[in-house]
Design an enzyme around this catalytic site. Structure first.
Site, PDB file in Angstrom:
ATOM      1  N   ASP A 137     -69.782  -6.752  -7.463  1.00 55.67           N
ATOM      2  CA  ASP A 137     -69.852  -5.480  -6.048  1.00 55.67           C
ATOM      3  C   ASP A 137     -70.239  -4.108  -7.439  1.00 55.67           C
ATOM      4  OD1 ASP A 137     -68.123  -5.818  -4.346  1.00 55.67           O
ATOM      5  OD2 ASP A 137     -66.337  -4.953  -4.675  1.00 55.67           O
ATOM      6  N   LYS A 152     -58.532  -7.474  -3.615  1.00 54.72           N
ATOM      7  CA  LYS A 152     -59.549  -7.767  -4.802  1.00 54.72           C
ATOM      8  C   LYS A 152     -58.715  -7.332  -5.588  1.00 54.72           C
ATOM      9  CE  LYS A 152     -63.633  -5.564  -2.882  1.00 54.72           C
ATOM     10  NZ  LYS A 152     -64.816  -5.003  -3.017  1.00 54.72           N
ATOM     11  N   HIS A 183     -48.108 -27.930  24.037  1.00 56.13           N
ATOM     12  CA  HIS A 183     -48.856 -26.490  23.439  1.00 56.13           C
ATOM     13  C   HIS A 183     -47.490 -25.609  22.600  1.00 56.13           C
ATOM     14  CE1 HIS A 183     -52.132 -27.871  25.369  1.00 56.13           C
ATOM     15  NE2 HIS A 183     -52.571 -27.146  24.989  1.00 56.13           N
ATOM     16  N   LYS A 186     -53.257 -34.982  21.959  1.00 59.03           N
ATOM     17  CA  LYS A 186     -53.611 -32.915  21.678  1.00 59.03           C
ATOM     18  C   LYS A 186     -52.407 -32.456  21.622  1.00 59.03           C
ATOM     19  CE  LYS A 186     -55.947 -29.237  23.590  1.00 59.03           C
ATOM     20  NZ  LYS A 186     -56.228 -28.223  24.919  1.00 59.03           N
ATOM     21  N   SER A 245     -59.834 -19.296  26.989  1.00 59.34           N
ATOM     22  CA  SER A 245     -57.790 -20.642  27.627  1.00 59.34           C
ATOM     23  C   SER A 245     -57.316 -20.391  26.774  1.00 59.34           C
ATOM     24  CB  SER A 245     -58.713 -21.578  27.970  1.00 59.34           C
ATOM     25  OG  SER A 245     -59.221 -22.303  27.076  1.00 59.34           O
ATOM     26  N   GLY A 286     -59.971  -0.940  -5.630  1.00 55.83           N
ATOM     27  CA  GLY A 286     -60.423  -3.091  -6.681  1.00 55.83           C
ATOM     28  C   GLY A 286     -61.966  -2.804  -6.319  1.00 55.83           C
TER      29      GLY A 286
END
Length: 535
Positions: free
Chosen positions: A356, A318, A147, A174, A233, A394
């Site tokens: 839009d 945008k 990790h 992993k 976790s 935008g």
């Protein structure tokens, strides 16, 4: 492993037809279990099974008063799902702070008592595996994990890490990294899709969410889904329910096309709900995901494969997105912003559109017609009206353009007056600052359209204009649709104005986007049904 450019177009790792053995092991869905007692854990395991998990990760480091032989035996025998036992130490991001010998004894005990998997950290894997001297039960697989809570290394460094993990004799590799930018995830996909051994490659944080959602596409052995929101976790874990019901994990595979909404923030967007439910209903092999993007140009440079087929685009990208497109629809070019981008399959070029203005203007016209404010005109009810647009970004450009096209007189109000003036000059209107709106009432019956994020979750108590200034408006529109009833709309309604929610714009602009994404006609009734049920 090819290790040059990170551009997905310059590698073959997205083409999953051969090489990667998806058929050998489809992606499993694992629920992390973090109870303080064995009874709590068993209860949570039952919830995980009911929620559709394939297996559970039992986090022994969360147990209080842990009695290894007794507790592990109960958990193995009474779990209705296959078990993965993890006893994570503090030095690898877990909760355990005790003696290493006791920790190893518990993991060996889990193997002996029938665990399906155990997870051992790379830092101690060689010693641990030497300690069992080949006495591993046949029905137990060993996951060796690493990790990185700081960043995501280069492709070369990840490849070297995977080789080191494999060299320990791990059954399953992993590694989890941390995304500082969404483009970090591409390096992990590049590794997982080429792997010839079972591999779990995940990227933590919201910017890494895509790594968890697209595991079945890019060859991940398993992905994690929590049994309830917030009970994670590791940073950035989605819920089981979202993975199965929202992102249709079980229907995803190597050929699934990826679509998404590019924004910052983006977690509030309802677009994934709308498109994924519609995709599933019509049997379209696509998934629509949230994409928290900091730099639009960098995003498109890295995710340049045909697999990433289309995008919605929202605040604040945008205008930047338009500049990044290879071709832009004339209307979008005139507006100066795009909210829909399609990657053309024939040549991979990005084509920008603006839907839009259609969604918003149509919704506003419907609101006016519904309030009988048409003055008997057979044309647009906006013709001749004074149309005040708040915001010059935008969405503001789209609304101003659309209103001007409908022969309205347009006024742009913006925090930065210079930006308002730029847009007003572009479309032939007037410019004022937002501060001036409070005393701006040259006539009654005006139209107000908020295109800023003011009032959006979580800042729902904010509004761009004081309530006392709303009495001059006959209709107020708010592009914000989370929440559906913003403070602006609530106060406008109290002031006697017709109100139009951003939800109407959202659904209206989505019709055309859906058709461009899928090549299929938009299921308009289904869209309204989905949004009614999920609001």
């Amino acid at each position: 492993m090819r290790s040059g450019s990170l551009s997905l177009a310059s590698t073959d790792y997205l083409q999953l037809g051969g090489g990667r053995a998806m058929g050998r092991y489809s992606t499993l869905l694992c629920a992390p279990i973090m109870g303080k007692s064995v009874d709590q854990m068993l209860n949570k395991i039952g919830t995980a099974k009911a929620g559709g998990a394939d297996l559970v990760e039992v986090r022994l480091d969360y147990l209080n008063n842990f009695n290894p032989r007794q507790d592990i035996e109960i958990l193995v025998k009474q779990s209705p799902l296959p078990t993965l036992f993890t006893y994570r130490p503090k030095w690898e991001g877990g909760e355990y702070e005790g003696d290493e010998t006791k920790r190893w004894d518990a993991l060996r005990l889990a193997m002996e008592l029938g665990a399906d998997y155990i997870d051992v950290e790379l830092q101690v894997a060689n010693e641990f595996l030497n300690s069992i001297s080949g006495r591993k039960p046949e029905n137990c697989s060993i996951i060796v994990s690493s990790h990185n809570y700081q960043h995501t290394p280069s492709v070369e460094d990840i490849a070297n890490l995977v080789a080191r993990i494999q060299a320990t004799g791990a059954d399953i590799v992993k590694f989890a990294t941390t995304a500082l930018d969404i483009t970090d995830v591409a390096r992990v996909f590049q590794i997982t899709v080429h792997s010839q051994v079972p591999i779990i490659g995940l990227v933590m944080s919201e910017r890494g969410l895509m790594s968890r959602l697209l595991c079945p596409k890019f060859g991940g052995y398993l992905t994690f889904g929590t049994i309830e929101a917030g009970m994670v976790s590791a940073p950035g874990q989605p819920t089981l329910k979202d993975l199965l019901d929202l992102y249709n994990l079980r229907q995803m595979g190597p050929d699934t096309k990826v679509f998404g909404i590019i924004g910052k923030p983006v977690g509030h967007s309802k677009s994934p709900i709308l498109y994924n439910k519609a995709f599933k209903a019509v049997g379209f092999n696509g998934v629509f995901i949230p994409l928290l993007v900091d730099d639009v140009g960098k995003f498109f440079d890295v995710y340049s494969s045909p697999d990433f087929a289309g995008f919605s685009c929202t605040i604040p990208h945008k205008e930047d997105a338009l500049r990044r497109c290879d071709e832009v629809d004339p209307v979008a070019k005139a507006i100066g912003a795009v909210n829909c981008i399609i990657r053309r399959p024939s040549d991979g070029k990005l084509i920008g559109y603006n839907t839009d203005y259609i969604g918003a203007i149509t919704a506003i016209e419907s609101g006016l017609r519904g309030s009988h404010s048409t003055n008997g005109s057979s044309g647009s009810p906006l013709a001749g009206k004074l149309f005040v647009v708040i915001g010059a970004g935008g969405a503001g450009k789209a609304l101003a353009y659309g209103a001007k096209e409908k022969k309205a007189r347009v006024v742009i109000a913006n925090r930065t007056l210079d930006r308002a003036k730029e847009l007003a000059e572009l479309i032939g209107g007037e410019a004022i600052s937002i501060a001036e709106l409070e005393n701006f009432h040259p006539e009654n019956g005006m139209i107000l359209a908020n295109t800023t994020s003011i009032g959006m979750q979580p800042k729902v108590d904010e509004t761009p204009i004081p309530k006392q200034a709303l009495s001059s408006y006959s209709l107020v529109f708010d592009a914000v649709y989370t929440p559906k009833m913003t403070r602006l709309l609530r106060e406008a309604e109290e002031s006697g104005a017709t109100i139009v929610s951003g939800l109407e714009m959202f659904i209206g602009q989505a019709y055309e986007q859906y058709e461009r994404f899928t090549g299929l006609p938009a299921p308009k009734e289904l869209f309204r049904e989905i949004m009614t049920k999920n609001y």
